[in-house]
Design a protein around this motif. Structure first.
Motif, PDB file in Angstrom:
ATOM      1  N   ASN A 145      36.237  43.000  33.529  1.00  0.00           N
ATOM      2  CA  ASN A 145      37.464  42.227  33.693  1.00  0.00           C
ATOM      3  C   ASN A 145      38.188  42.098  32.346  1.00  0.00           C
ATOM      4  O   ASN A 145      37.606  41.610  31.375  1.00  0.00           O
ATOM      5  CB  ASN A 145      37.105  40.833  34.229  1.00  0.00           C
ATOM      6  CG  ASN A 145      38.346  39.989  34.493  1.00  0.00           C
ATOM      7  OD1 ASN A 145      39.473  40.455  34.351  1.00  0.00           O
ATOM      8  ND2 ASN A 145      38.132  38.752  34.896  1.00  0.00           N
ATOM      9  N   PRO A 239      33.618  42.038  42.597  1.00  0.00           N
ATOM     10  CA  PRO A 239      33.493  41.352  41.305  1.00  0.00           C
ATOM     11  C   PRO A 239      32.335  40.356  41.259  1.00  0.00           C
ATOM     12  O   PRO A 239      32.006  39.745  42.279  1.00  0.00           O
ATOM     13  CB  PRO A 239      34.826  40.604  41.188  1.00  0.00           C
ATOM     14  CG  PRO A 239      35.251  40.357  42.586  1.00  0.00           C
ATOM     15  CD  PRO A 239      34.692  41.470  43.429  1.00  0.00           C
ATOM     16  N   ASP A 240      31.743  40.207  40.080  1.00  0.00           N
ATOM     17  CA  ASP A 240      30.792  39.104  39.881  1.00  0.00           C
ATOM     18  C   ASP A 240      31.623  37.863  39.529  1.00  0.00           C
ATOM     19  O   ASP A 240      32.857  37.910  39.570  1.00  0.00           O
ATOM     20  CB  ASP A 240      29.756  39.460  38.802  1.00  0.00           C
ATOM     21  CG  ASP A 240      30.386  39.673  37.429  1.00  0.00           C
ATOM     22  OD1 ASP A 240      31.573  39.284  37.248  1.00  0.00           O
ATOM     23  OD2 ASP A 240      29.726  40.231  36.538  1.00  0.00           O
ATOM     24  N   ARG A 241      30.967  36.789  39.135  1.00  0.00           N
ATOM     25  CA  ARG A 241      31.756  35.572  38.925  1.00  0.00           C
ATOM     26  C   ARG A 241      32.636  35.630  37.678  1.00  0.00           C
ATOM     27  O   ARG A 241      33.468  34.765  37.456  1.00  0.00           O
ATOM     28  CB  ARG A 241      30.862  34.330  38.922  1.00  0.00           C
ATOM     29  CG  ARG A 241      29.882  34.243  37.789  1.00  0.00           C
ATOM     30  CD  ARG A 241      28.870  33.162  38.122  1.00  0.00           C
ATOM     31  NE  ARG A 241      27.820  33.102  37.151  1.00  0.00           N
ATOM     32  CZ  ARG A 241      27.750  32.185  36.190  1.00  0.00           C
ATOM     33  NH1 ARG A 241      28.668  31.254  36.092  1.00  0.00           N
ATOM     34  NH2 ARG A 241      26.750  32.204  35.347  1.00  0.00           N
ATOM     35  N   TYR A 242      32.485  36.685  36.869  1.00  0.00           N
ATOM     36  CA  TYR A 242      33.366  36.852  35.704  1.00  0.00           C
ATOM     37  C   TYR A 242      34.503  37.841  35.988  1.00  0.00           C
ATOM     38  O   TYR A 242      35.292  38.148  35.121  1.00  0.00           O
ATOM     39  CB  TYR A 242      32.551  37.344  34.502  1.00  0.00           C
ATOM     40  CG  TYR A 242      31.400  36.427  34.171  1.00  0.00           C
ATOM     41  CD1 TYR A 242      31.634  35.188  33.571  1.00  0.00           C
ATOM     42  CD2 TYR A 242      30.093  36.787  34.485  1.00  0.00           C
ATOM     43  CE1 TYR A 242      30.581  34.331  33.292  1.00  0.00           C
ATOM     44  CE2 TYR A 242      29.034  35.941  34.193  1.00  0.00           C
ATOM     45  CZ  TYR A 242      29.286  34.710  33.613  1.00  0.00           C
ATOM     46  OH  TYR A 242      28.241  33.860  33.336  1.00  0.00           O
ATOM     47  N   GLY A 243      34.527  38.382  37.205  1.00  0.00           N
ATOM     48  CA  GLY A 243      35.593  39.329  37.549  1.00  0.00           C
ATOM     49  C   GLY A 243      35.275  40.765  37.170  1.00  0.00           C
ATOM     50  O   GLY A 243      36.140  41.644  37.233  1.00  0.00           O
ATOM     51  N   CYS A 245      33.608  44.321  37.957  1.00  0.00           N
ATOM     52  CA  CYS A 245      33.179  44.963  39.203  1.00  0.00           C
ATOM     53  C   CYS A 245      31.703  45.370  39.100  1.00  0.00           C
ATOM     54  O   CYS A 245      31.296  46.022  38.137  1.00  0.00           O
ATOM     55  CB  CYS A 245      34.046  46.177  39.525  1.00  0.00           C
ATOM     56  SG  CYS A 245      33.632  46.848  41.154  1.00  0.00           S
TER      57      CYS A 245
END
Ligand SMILES: Nc1ncnc2c1ncn2[C@@H]1O[C@H](COP(=O)(O)OP(=O)(O)O)[C@@H](O)[C@H]1O
Ligand SMILES: [Mg+2]
Length: 279
Positions: A145, A239-243, A245
């Protein structure tokens, strides 16, 4: 069909720009989307790729599609009160726009061999690490991200990255103008990203042009187009929680050969796929 009274003032890689000399839109510009397409030749084959700067042929219907995208997205921006050059779409392949002056600078030392003007600036924005960002910064993992990072490029035969500090030092823009441009690009990028996400399409990155209106207070507005030519999109973004992928390991293919890096996303949508889902 162009009216005889329309005056061609610019023939670009993909569009023709006319000044309208008569009628309701006298003094405005007409932007005609053609089928001309950029890309490169490989082993005698023509590869179309909007990321390249040479016109290598034409794709029937491409102009009309770009016109449809531009119409849809500029109308959306109008609803959101974003300042743009867009006035109206008058045919399958043409829009009427407010004349603007791209962000540019005359050469200061015209007599010096090799001097050249800054014709225009382009602004890229990035949700995730792909394309030239990864090629320049391969220490960053693909599809990380990047939180709408904005970069400026001088437009020419090949685009060259120019830092905001350099733009200010060169006298092209002031520090406060840069702040305004970046804010505007990020805002538009987020509207486009949300509009695509509503159709389950993920915007990876894109490219916009800004200009100063010729009339009416010289306001800074979004100019040019928003189409498949200036957007990179994919499906299956996870995405994970940080955006970042999480499936980049399966989606991204990179290579490094003879000092040249390439990066491709398996899940990237072609123009054809994008228009089926989005238009
Ligand atoms: N409202 C506007 N006023 C003046 N010029 C514009 C406006 N909107 C877009 N342009 C310019 O028109 C040209 C459009 O044609 P295009 O084929 O995209 O050219 P290029 O090869 O320079 O990218 C671009 O150079 C763009 O900067
Ligand atoms: Mg262009």
């Amino acid at each position: 069909m162009q009216k005889k009274t329309d005056k061609l003032i610019y023939r670009g890689k993909s569009k023709d720009v006319y000044e309208i000399r008569e009628g309701k839109y006298q003094g405005k510009y007409k932007m005609v989307f053609t089928d001309r397409a950029t890309g490169y030749k490989k082993a005698g084959q023509t590869i179309f790729d909007p990321g390249y700067d040479n016109v290598v042929g034409s794709i029937p219907g491409k102009g009309k599609i770009a016109c449809q995208f531009t119409t849809k997205l500029f109308r959306l921006l109008k609803e959101k009160h974003i300042p743009t050059h867009y006035i109206e779409t008058v045919s399958d392949d043409a829009v009427i726009v407010e004349p603007a002056i791209p962000i540019s600078m005359k050469e200061e030392a015209a007599g010096v061999p090799g001097s050249a003007p800054l014709v225009n600036l382009e602004f890229t924005w990035r949700n995730n690490n792909m394309g030239s960002f990864w090629r320049r910064y391969p220490f960053v993992r693909p599809c990380k991200n990047l939180n709408f990072v904005v970069e400026a490029w001088t437009k020419g035969k090949s685009d060259i990255l120019i830092t905001f500090e350099s733009l200010v030092a060169a006298g092209v823009v002031t520090r406060s103008e840069i702040k305004l441009y970046r804010k505007l690009v990020k805002k538009i990028a987020s509207i486009v990203t949300i509009a695509l996400a509503q159709k389950n399409i993920h915007a990876i990155d894109g490219k916009f042009e800004l200009g100063r209106l010729k009339h009416g207070g010289k306001k800074i507005v979004l100019i040019d187009e928003i189409s498949c030519d200036v957007l990179r999109v994919c499906k299956g973004f996870l995405p994970d929680r940080y955006g970042n992928c999480m499936i980049y390991g399966q989606c991204i293919k990179t290579s490094y050969k003879d000092g040249v890096r390439t990066i491709q996303a398996k899940n990237q949508l072609s123009a054809k796929q994008l228009l089926k889902i989005f238009l």
